[in-house]
Design an enzyme around this catalytic site. Structure first.
Site, PDB file in Angstrom:
ATOM      1  CG  ASN A  63     -17.793  -5.623  -1.551  1.00  0.00           C
ATOM      2  OD1 ASN A  63     -19.005  -5.684  -1.452  1.00  0.00           O
ATOM      3  ND2 ASN A  63     -17.005  -5.552  -0.505  1.00  0.00           N
ATOM      4  CD  GLU A  74     -14.036  -8.535   1.025  1.00  0.00           C
ATOM      5  OE1 GLU A  74     -13.920  -9.385   1.939  1.00  0.00           O
ATOM      6  OE2 GLU A  74     -14.119  -7.310   1.224  1.00  0.00           O
ATOM      7  CB  CYS A 134     -14.397  -2.350  -6.153  1.00  0.00           C
ATOM      8  SG  CYS A 134     -12.943  -1.954  -5.179  1.00  0.00           S
ATOM      9  CD  GLU A 180     -17.347   1.188  -6.327  1.00  0.00           C
ATOM     10  OE1 GLU A 180     -17.045  -0.011  -6.093  1.00  0.00           O
ATOM     11  OE2 GLU A 180     -17.179   2.097  -5.507  1.00  0.00           O
ATOM     12  CB  CYS A 224     -10.948   2.409  -4.371  1.00  0.00           C
ATOM     13  SG  CYS A 224     -10.963   1.340  -5.817  1.00  0.00           S
ATOM     14  CB  CYS A 275     -13.752   2.086  -8.608  1.00  0.00           C
ATOM     15  SG  CYS A 275     -13.829   0.374  -8.029  1.00  0.00           S
TER      16      CYS A 275
HETATM   17  N1  THU Z   1     -14.726  -1.687  -2.085  1.00  0.00           N
HETATM   18  C1  THU Z   1     -15.601  -1.526  -3.103  1.00  0.00           C
HETATM   19  O1  THU Z   1     -16.343  -2.439  -3.460  1.00  0.00           O
HETATM   20  N2  THU Z   1     -15.617  -0.328  -3.719  1.00  0.00           N
HETATM   21  C2  THU Z   1     -14.809   0.729  -3.411  1.00  0.00           C
HETATM   22  O2  THU Z   1     -14.827   1.733  -4.103  1.00  0.00           O
HETATM   23  C3  THU Z   1     -13.923   0.636  -2.277  1.00  0.00           C
HETATM   24  C4  THU Z   1     -13.812  -0.677  -1.606  1.00  0.00           C
HETATM   25  C5  THU Z   1     -14.655  -3.007  -1.440  1.00  0.00           C
HETATM   26  C6  THU Z   1     -13.374  -3.745  -1.666  1.00  0.00           C
HETATM   27  C7  THU Z   1     -13.343  -4.658  -0.467  1.00  0.00           C
HETATM   28  O3  THU Z   1     -14.097  -5.827  -0.746  1.00  0.00           O
HETATM   29  C8  THU Z   1     -14.053  -3.870   0.616  1.00  0.00           C
HETATM   30  O4  THU Z   1     -14.804  -2.857  -0.052  1.00  0.00           O
HETATM   31  C9  THU Z   1     -13.126  -3.232   1.615  1.00  0.00           C
HETATM   32  O5  THU Z   1     -12.158  -2.465   1.004  1.00  0.00           O
END
Ligand code: THU
Length: 156
Positions: free
Chosen positions: A61, A63, A72, A74, A111, A114
């Protein structure tokens, strides 16, 4: 008419019960996770896709201070695979995560956005792929298709 869905998956107490090949995928996903850029959520996620040519695609991930601009793990991995290896299919996607956002025993679950991308990447390659989800306490679930995670996905 009443209808229902059922979801099938395999569950393991710890990823050390997986095959040697799958264990090494988990190790790669842990390495990907170590490269997450998650200063805001402090929740690191790693995703690794193994392609039919053996190539390992790692994502984590990423940000941004403008929160919705981040992405994310994925989707970082899946879009990289689509952009760089459009003619290879994904065999397995393995996802791990670490952080205080959810309790250790919570099953790691991608999520909704994804899942939508996962479903379309299966459709694009005309073949489903396995999805290995490793929770922070090591508990692991394996799905044989993204469709199991998102029945009635938009547009497919
Ligand atoms: N996140 C992912 O990388 N994958 C997911 O399926 C759910 C959330 C990340 C997004 C964000 O950077 C952090 O996790 C918190 O939500």
């Amino acid at each position: 008419m009443k209808k229902s869905f059922s979801v099938e998956y395999n569950q393991f107490n710890h990823w050390n019960e997986l095959t040697k090949d799958d264990q090494s995928l988990v190790e790669s996903a842990i390495d990907a996770m170590s490269k997450a850029y998650a200063p805001y959520s402090k929740f690191s996620v790693g995703a690794v896709a193994i392609l039919s040519n053996g190539e390992l695609i790692k994502g984590s991930n990423q940000e941004n201070i403008a929160y919705p601009s981040g992405l994310c793990a994925e989707r970082v991995a899946l879009f990289y695979a689509g952009a760089n290896f459009p003619n290879e299919s994904i065999d397995t996607l393995c996802i791990v995560a670490k952080g205080d956002l959810v309790p250790e025993e919570t099953i790691l679950s991608p999520c909704g956005s994804c899942r939508q991308v996962m479903v379309e990447s299966e459709k694009r390659q005309n073949k489903s792929y396995r999805i290995i989800l490793v929770s922070q306490n090591g508990a692991t679930v394996i799905f044989n298709s993204a469709v199991e995670l998102l029945p009635l996905a938009f547009g497919v």
